[in-house]
Design an enzyme around this catalytic site. Structure first.
Site, PDB file in Angstrom:
ATOM      1  N   ASP A  43      32.086  35.004  26.664  1.00 46.36           N
ATOM      2  CA  ASP A  43      32.243  33.801  27.480  1.00 46.36           C
ATOM      3  C   ASP A  43      31.750  34.105  28.900  1.00 46.36           C
ATOM      4  O   ASP A  43      31.591  35.261  29.268  1.00 46.36           O
ATOM      5  CB  ASP A  43      33.705  33.333  27.515  1.00 46.36           C
ATOM      6  CG  ASP A  43      34.669  34.481  27.755  1.00 46.36           C
ATOM      7  OD1 ASP A  43      34.350  35.362  28.583  1.00 46.36           O
ATOM      8  OD2 ASP A  43      35.737  34.505  27.132  1.00 46.36           O
ATOM      9  N   ASP A  45      32.615  33.576  32.757  1.00 45.37           N
ATOM     10  CA  ASP A  45      33.627  33.146  33.726  1.00 45.37           C
ATOM     11  C   ASP A  45      32.982  32.982  35.097  1.00 45.37           C
ATOM     12  O   ASP A  45      32.027  33.675  35.438  1.00 45.37           O
ATOM     13  CB  ASP A  45      34.750  34.187  33.800  1.00 45.37           C
ATOM     14  CG  ASP A  45      35.408  34.393  32.442  1.00 45.37           C
ATOM     15  OD1 ASP A  45      35.703  33.387  31.783  1.00 45.37           O
ATOM     16  OD2 ASP A  45      35.592  35.561  32.030  1.00 45.37           O
ATOM     17  N   ASP A 105      40.485  44.312  37.307  1.00 50.07           N
ATOM     18  CA  ASP A 105      41.014  45.521  36.662  1.00 50.07           C
ATOM     19  C   ASP A 105      40.063  46.719  36.735  1.00 50.07           C
ATOM     20  O   ASP A 105      40.322  47.688  37.444  1.00 50.07           O
ATOM     21  CB  ASP A 105      41.488  45.221  35.223  1.00 50.07           C
ATOM     22  CG  ASP A 105      40.494  44.443  34.381  1.00 50.07           C
ATOM     23  OD1 ASP A 105      39.367  44.208  34.850  1.00 50.07           O
ATOM     24  OD2 ASP A 105      40.842  44.081  33.235  1.00 50.07           O
TER      25      ASP A 105
HETATM   26  P1  ATP Z   1      35.945  39.612  27.256  1.00 52.82           P
HETATM   27  O1  ATP Z   1      34.576  40.035  26.882  1.00 52.82           O
HETATM   28  O2  ATP Z   1      36.976  40.006  26.252  1.00 52.82           O
HETATM   29  O3  ATP Z   1      36.051  38.172  27.694  1.00 52.82           O
HETATM   30  P2  ATP Z   1      36.556  40.090  30.018  1.00 52.82           P
HETATM   31  O4  ATP Z   1      36.534  41.349  30.843  1.00 52.82           O
HETATM   32  O5  ATP Z   1      35.637  38.989  30.448  1.00 52.82           O
HETATM   33  O6  ATP Z   1      36.300  40.530  28.522  1.00 52.82           O
HETATM   34  P3  ATP Z   1      38.629  38.161  30.415  1.00 52.82           P
HETATM   35  O7  ATP Z   1      40.028  38.163  29.870  1.00 52.82           O
HETATM   36  O8  ATP Z   1      37.714  37.072  30.080  1.00 52.82           O
HETATM   37  O9  ATP Z   1      38.024  39.568  29.988  1.00 52.82           O
HETATM   38  O10 ATP Z   1      38.784  38.287  32.006  1.00 52.82           O
HETATM   39  C1  ATP Z   1      37.740  37.986  32.895  1.00 52.82           C
HETATM   40  C2  ATP Z   1      37.812  38.919  34.091  1.00 52.82           C
HETATM   41  O11 ATP Z   1      39.032  38.720  34.804  1.00 52.82           O
HETATM   42  C3  ATP Z   1      37.780  40.410  33.777  1.00 52.82           C
HETATM   43  O12 ATP Z   1      36.483  40.899  33.595  1.00 52.82           O
HETATM   44  C4  ATP Z   1      38.450  41.002  35.002  1.00 52.82           C
HETATM   45  O13 ATP Z   1      37.563  41.050  36.080  1.00 52.82           O
HETATM   46  C5  ATP Z   1      39.505  39.967  35.320  1.00 52.82           C
HETATM   47  N1  ATP Z   1      40.790  40.265  34.661  1.00 52.82           N
HETATM   48  C6  ATP Z   1      41.227  39.848  33.445  1.00 52.82           C
HETATM   49  N2  ATP Z   1      42.455  40.296  33.181  1.00 52.82           N
HETATM   50  C7  ATP Z   1      42.831  41.020  34.248  1.00 52.82           C
HETATM   51  C8  ATP Z   1      44.018  41.733  34.609  1.00 52.82           C
HETATM   52  N3  ATP Z   1      45.052  41.785  33.772  1.00 52.82           N
HETATM   53  N4  ATP Z   1      44.054  42.338  35.816  1.00 52.82           N
HETATM   54  C9  ATP Z   1      43.009  42.266  36.669  1.00 52.82           C
HETATM   55  N5  ATP Z   1      41.877  41.624  36.394  1.00 52.82           N
HETATM   56  C10 ATP Z   1      41.771  40.998  35.216  1.00 52.82           C
HETATM   57 MG    MG Z   2      35.579  37.017  29.602  1.00 50.68          MG
END
Ligand code: ATP
Ligand code: MG
Length: 420
Positions: A51, A53, A142
């Site tokens: 996705d 963001d 994170d």
């Molecule tokens: P995926 O490919 O699974 O979507 P993702 O890293 O994009 O991986 P998301 O849950 O979509 O994961 O989160 C988007 C972003 O928000 C992350 O890349 C990170 O920068 C931030 N983020 C998400 N969860 C946390 C957390 N618990 N603490 C700090 N930052 C977070």
């Molecule tokens: Mg994501």
């Protein structure tokens, strides 16, 4: 600290058109807006993002005023969903790093109301809605590789946390002091497992050591969030790797507590099977994995029941006993616990071969049969039984029942001696 990376290699055309349009609209309205998070990381690794963001300096209410179809969601972490048809783009407002000293410490739900930044008495973030600038937003994320900002209009990549160097050395590093960051949100421990397994990154030494020190903090995560994270951990196509990593870090007993010995062979077969299905684009169910992980607990609980009772009663009681152990760790939605119970109940029907036509018509037949298949593969049930059910389905129910040696239903190879 702020580094602009030229020649990042990202093809701007690979940015989802809806995310691009969200960026364009926010910028035309005078706000700053960038693609962030996993999407930028995945594109840098040459992978297709799950996705896209968006992060912006517009406040949630301001974002909503730019789009006709947008709604604020979340309380702990407020974001805006911008809706295009059935697709949603998640837009988050820049936040500051979580400053414990400035956060309100709350010990009751009442104290959360109206506060932007709240921690529990254990230091776990309960509300994280204190707005900041782009650099502050990067630092509150994170992992360093999750803190890139990408602008597809100017092909501009911004890195505040040396994530680019970490990505090149294939290292997963938590931003800031790892212990403090795991304590404020222990879910990051599970995210580390998931991202490391999915992308084949090694967990940086300090991050890994803090994961071991802070692992018990997982208990502080809300039961519902823990369930959701476990779904992501095991349904992302890298279930076996994630499980092994969780085991290495001593997390399996915290996530899936049980007083019965686990049937590790059966569990690994199911994890491999799940990964194959994901790679073949076939549907997968987390509840099926739960039925496998807790199957030995269910069988032992069934053995403990009073044999003079009806099967239905013994099955219900054994199901309760087994699922209650899992409930100690996470909230299981009702449909998932019903699914698990049905799969378990089907095992005795499949083993008896009685009322086969009716069994075949049951809603969960396929899932029950899949568990029987795994059990046959591990030798805990006669493979003739599985073969018979396979033939029965193929011949639309005309095969003779197999001559399987009758064994007590719950007798399995992994039962500890002397448990009765
Ligand atoms: P995926 O490919 O699974 O979507 P993702 O890293 O994009 O991986 P998301 O849950 O979509 O994961 O989160 C988007 C972003 O928000 C992350 O890349 C990170 O920068 C931030 N983020 C998400 N969860 C946390 C957390 N618990 N603490 C700090 N930052 C977070
Ligand atoms: Mg994501």
């Amino acid at each position: 600290m702020r580094e602009s990376i030229s020649n990042s290699g990202i093809d701007p055309n690979r940015i989802d058109r809806r995310a691009r349009s969200v960026l364009g609209r926010l910028r035309s309205a005078g706000y700053d807006a960038w693609i962030v998070g996993g999407a930028v990381r995945d594109l840098l690794l040459g992978r297709r993002p799950k996705d896209f963001d968006v992060a912006t300096d517009a406040l949630p209410e301001e974002i909503c005023s730019v789009f006709a179809r947008a709604r604020i969601v979340g309380r702990r972490f407020k974001i805006v969903h911008v809706v295009h048809g059935r697709h949603v783009t998640e837009v988050s407002t820049y936040r500051t790093s979580h400053d414990k000293d400035q956060a309100k410490v709350a010990s009751s739900f009442e104290e959360l109301r109206g506060q932007a930044r709240v921690v529990s008495t254990d230091g776990v973030i309960l509300r994280d809605n204190a707005w900041g600038n782009q650099q502050e937003d990067a630092l509150r994320r994170d992992f360093t590789i999750n803190a890139f900002y990408y602008d597809p209009f100017n092909d501009d990549l911004i890195d505040f946390c040396s994530g680019y160097a970490d990505l090149r050395s294939r290292s997963l590093r938590l931003i800031g002091n790892p212990e403090a960051r795991f304590i404020e949100d222990p879910v990051r421990i599970l995210r580390a497992l998931r991202i490391s397994a999915k992308l084949g990154l090694s967990i940086e030494r300090h991050t890994a050591s803090a994961m071991r020190t802070c692992k018990d903090m997982i208990e502080k995560v809300s039961p519902r969030r823990k369930y959701d994270e476990c779904v992501k951990l095991l349904m992302n196509g890298h279930a076996e790797k994630s499980w092994n990593l969780a085991e290495d870090f001593g997390l399996i007993d915290l996530l899936f507590p049980t007083s019965s010995p686990r049937d590790s062979t059966l569990i690994h077969k199911a994890l491999q099977n799940t990964d194959h299905r994901v790679s073949d684009n076939r549907p997968v169910t987390f509840a099926f994995l739960l039925s496998v992980v807790y199957f030995s607990g269910y069988q032992l609980a069934l053995e403990r029941q009073d044999e003079s009772e009806s099967f239905d009663l013994r099955h219900t009681q054994a199901g309760n006993d087994a699922l209650n152990e899992l409930r100690g760790a996470m909230a299981i939605p009702r449909y998932a616990s019903m699914f698990v119970r049905d799969v378990w109940a089907l095992q005795s029907r499949l083993e008896s071969c009685k009322r086969a036509q009716k069994t075949l018509a049951l809603e969960r037949f396929r899932a029950g049969y899949d568990l029987l298949h795994l059990r046959a593969e591990t030798g805990s049930v006669d493979s003739a039984l599985h073969d018979w059910w396979q033939a029965f389905q193929e011949s639309s129910g005309v095969s003779q029942p197999p001559n399987v040696r009758k064994r007590r239903y719950a007798r399995t190879s992994y039962r500890r001696t002397g448990t009765r």
